[in-house]
Design a protein around this motif. Structure first.
Motif, mmCIF file in Angstrom:
data_model
loop_
_atom_site.group_PDB
_atom_site.id
_atom_site.type_symbol
_atom_site.label_atom_id
_atom_site.label_comp_id
_atom_site.label_asym_id
_atom_site.label_seq_id
_atom_site.Cartn_x
_atom_site.Cartn_y
_atom_site.Cartn_z
ATOM 1 N N UNK A 1 0.821 -1.209 0.000
ATOM 2 C CA UNK A 1 0.000 0.000 0.000
ATOM 3 C C UNK A 1 0.856 1.261 0.000
ATOM 4 N N UNK A 2 1.988 1.240 0.700
ATOM 5 C CA UNK A 2 2.795 2.459 0.763
ATOM 6 C C UNK A 2 3.599 2.689 -0.516
ATOM 7 N N UNK A 3 3.934 1.632 -1.226
ATOM 8 C CA UNK A 3 4.543 1.819 -2.546
ATOM 9 C C UNK A 3 3.553 2.506 -3.481
ATOM 10 N N UNK A 4 2.277 2.130 -3.370
ATOM 11 C CA UNK A 4 1.244 2.765 -4.191
ATOM 12 C C UNK A 4 1.047 4.226 -3.809
ATOM 13 N N UNK A 5 1.383 4.567 -2.564
ATOM 14 C CA UNK A 5 1.267 5.957 -2.108
ATOM 15 C C UNK A 5 2.483 6.795 -2.498
ATOM 16 N N UNK A 6 3.444 6.168 -3.172
ATOM 17 C CA UNK A 6 4.580 6.922 -3.683
ATOM 18 C C UNK A 6 5.876 6.772 -2.915
ATOM 19 N N UNK A 7 5.908 5.904 -1.900
ATOM 20 C CA UNK A 7 7.151 5.729 -1.160
ATOM 21 C C UNK A 7 8.213 5.072 -2.039
ATOM 22 N N UNK A 8 9.414 5.611 -2.003
ATOM 23 C CA UNK A 8 10.564 5.048 -2.717
ATOM 24 C C UNK A 8 11.660 4.851 -1.683
ATOM 25 N N UNK A 9 11.650 3.683 -1.042
ATOM 26 C CA UNK A 9 12.570 3.441 0.066
ATOM 27 C C UNK A 9 14.023 3.435 -0.400
ATOM 28 N N UNK A 10 14.279 2.940 -1.599
ATOM 29 C CA UNK A 10 15.655 2.902 -2.095
ATOM 30 C C UNK A 10 16.205 4.320 -2.255
ATOM 31 N N UNK A 11 15.423 5.206 -2.856
ATOM 32 C CA UNK A 11 15.869 6.589 -3.038
ATOM 33 C C UNK A 11 16.054 7.276 -1.692
ATOM 34 N N UNK B 1 12.690 -2.258 4.280
ATOM 35 C CA UNK B 1 12.967 -1.770 2.928
ATOM 36 C C UNK B 1 14.174 -0.832 2.888
ATOM 37 N N UNK B 2 14.303 0.056 3.868
ATOM 38 C CA UNK B 2 15.496 0.908 3.915
ATOM 39 C C UNK B 2 16.750 0.065 4.124
ATOM 40 N N UNK B 3 16.665 -0.936 4.989
ATOM 41 C CA UNK B 3 17.836 -1.758 5.293
ATOM 42 C C UNK B 3 18.364 -2.484 4.063
ATOM 43 N N UNK B 4 17.466 -2.943 3.209
ATOM 44 C CA UNK B 4 17.898 -3.630 1.991
ATOM 45 C C UNK B 4 18.825 -2.726 1.192
ATOM 46 N N UNK B 5 18.466 -1.461 1.078
ATOM 47 C CA UNK B 5 19.287 -0.520 0.316
ATOM 48 C C UNK B 5 20.522 -0.086 1.099
ATOM 49 N N UNK B 6 20.372 0.096 2.413
ATOM 50 C CA UNK B 6 21.527 0.478 3.225
ATOM 51 C C UNK B 6 22.659 -0.537 3.090
ATOM 52 N N UNK B 7 22.299 -1.794 2.875
ATOM 53 C CA UNK B 7 23.314 -2.849 2.760
ATOM 54 C C UNK B 7 24.228 -2.641 1.558
ATOM 55 N N UNK B 8 23.818 -1.817 0.605
ATOM 56 C CA UNK B 8 24.683 -1.514 -0.537
ATOM 57 C C UNK B 8 25.656 -0.382 -0.221
ATOM 58 N N UNK C 1 12.340 13.312 3.243
ATOM 59 C CA UNK C 1 11.634 12.439 2.293
ATOM 60 C C UNK C 1 10.120 12.558 2.321
ATOM 61 N N UNK C 2 9.558 13.014 3.454
ATOM 62 C CA UNK C 2 8.100 13.053 3.582
ATOM 63 C C UNK C 2 7.561 14.425 3.976
ATOM 64 N N UNK C 3 8.409 15.449 3.847
ATOM 65 C CA UNK C 3 7.964 16.810 4.099
ATOM 66 C C UNK C 3 7.996 17.250 5.544
#
Length: 236
Positions: A13-23, A51-58, A225-227
Motif C-alpha cells: 500500500x505504501x509503494x502505491x502511495x509513492x514511497x521510494x525506500x531505495x531513493x 525496505x530501507x535496510x535492503x538498500x543500506x546494505x549496498x 523524504x516526507x515533508x
C-alpha cells in the motif's frame, strides 16, 4: 505496534502511495557519508519491514535493524538474507555494540507517549552511537504544522489483489489520533480491519533537547523524504 494484518500489506500500500525506500536510503546514506566518510555500520531503529535496510546494505558493511512489531520484524529478516533484526523496544534497549550511524525514520519517535519516553529513546540511540557517529531521525508533524481533521485515501492494485486505505487524523491535546481503515480483496475474498494510532505532537525544541541531553546535539533540516524534515547530528 503494527498488527500482523498491517505488516503483510505495508509495503504494497505504501509503494502505491509513492514511497521510494531505495531513493530515501540513498539520500540518507549520502547525509551520513558526507559527515563520516569512513562509516561502515548502521542501525535502523524501528526498521519496519526492512525496505530501507535492503538498500543500506549496498552502502555499509554491517547493517542491522531494531523492531518491536513481530510481524514487521519477521518480514524484514526474510528480506535481509541472514541480516540481524533485533526484537526490542526503542525506548530502552542494549545491544552491546555501537554503530557509525543510527537512523530512525517514518515518525517512529512520535509513538513515544511522553517527553520522558522521547528522552529515554534518544538516550538509548545515542548510547549505541560511536564517537563521531551520525544520527538521523524523522519527526512527526510539529504542533503548529499539524492539520486537524486530515483525511487521506489510497488504492493499491495488482493482478488478484487490491488494498484500499482510508485515514482520518485529529488533534487530541498534545497527541494526534489517527484512524486507518483497510479493505483487502484477494482471491480468498474481502476482509477489513482498522488500526488506531496515537502519535505525540512534540515540538522541534523538545526533539532537540532530548538528543542534546543524550549527548548528541542535532540540527533540523526542513523537507526530508516526507515533508516533515529530518534531525541530523554527529556525536562528539
Amino acid at each position: 505496534m503494527y498488527s500482523t494484518d498491517h505488516a503483510e500489506i505495508y509495503d504494497f500500500i505504501h509503494a502505491a502511495r509513492g514511497r521510494d525506500w531505495a531513493a530515501e536510503a540513498d539520500d540518507l546514506a549520502k547525509l551520513i557519508l558526507d559527515r563520516r566518510p569512513e562509516a561502515r555500520s548502521l542501525l535502523d531503529v524501528a526498521c519496519g519491514t526492512g525496505e530501507h535496510l535492503v538498500r543500506f546494505a549496498t552502502h555499509f558493511e554491517r547493517t542491522e535493524g531494531l523492531e518491536l512489531s513481530e510481524g514487521m520484524g519477521r518480514i524484514a529478516e526474510a528480506k535481509l538474507a541472514g541480516g540481524t533484526v533485533h526484537s526490542a523496544d526503542m525506548r530502552d534497549f542494549d545491544l552491546g555494540t555501537s554503530y557509525d550511524a543510527i537512523v530512525c525514520m517514518c515518525f517512529s519517535l512520535s509513538y513515544t507517549r511522553t517527553v520522558e519516553e522521547l528522552r529515554s529513546t534518544a538516550a538509548s540511540m545515542v548510547r549505541h552511537l560511536a564517537p563521531g557517529g551520525v544520527l538521523i531521525a524523522e519527526p512527526w508533524w510539529f504542533p503548529e504544522k499539524f492539520i486537524d481533521g486530515f483525511v487521506s485515501a489510497s488504492l493499491a492494485e495488482e493482478e488478484g489483489r487490491a488494498v484500499s486505505r482510508l485515514s482520518h487524523t485529529v488533534k487530541d491535546g498534545r497527541t494526534s489520533r489517527m484512524t486507518v481503515r483497510y479493505t483487502v480483496a484477494d482471491r480468498s475474498g474481502i476482509r477489513e480491519f482498522t488500526e488506531h494510532e496515537i502519535l505525540s505532537l512534540f515540538s522541534e525544541e523538545e526533539y532537540k533537547a532530548a538528543f542534546a541531553e543524550a549527548g548528541c546535539p542535532v540540527e533540523y533540516h526542513p523537507g526530508g523524504p516526507n515533508g516533515r524534515g529530518l534531525f541530523v547530528g554527529v556525536r562528539p
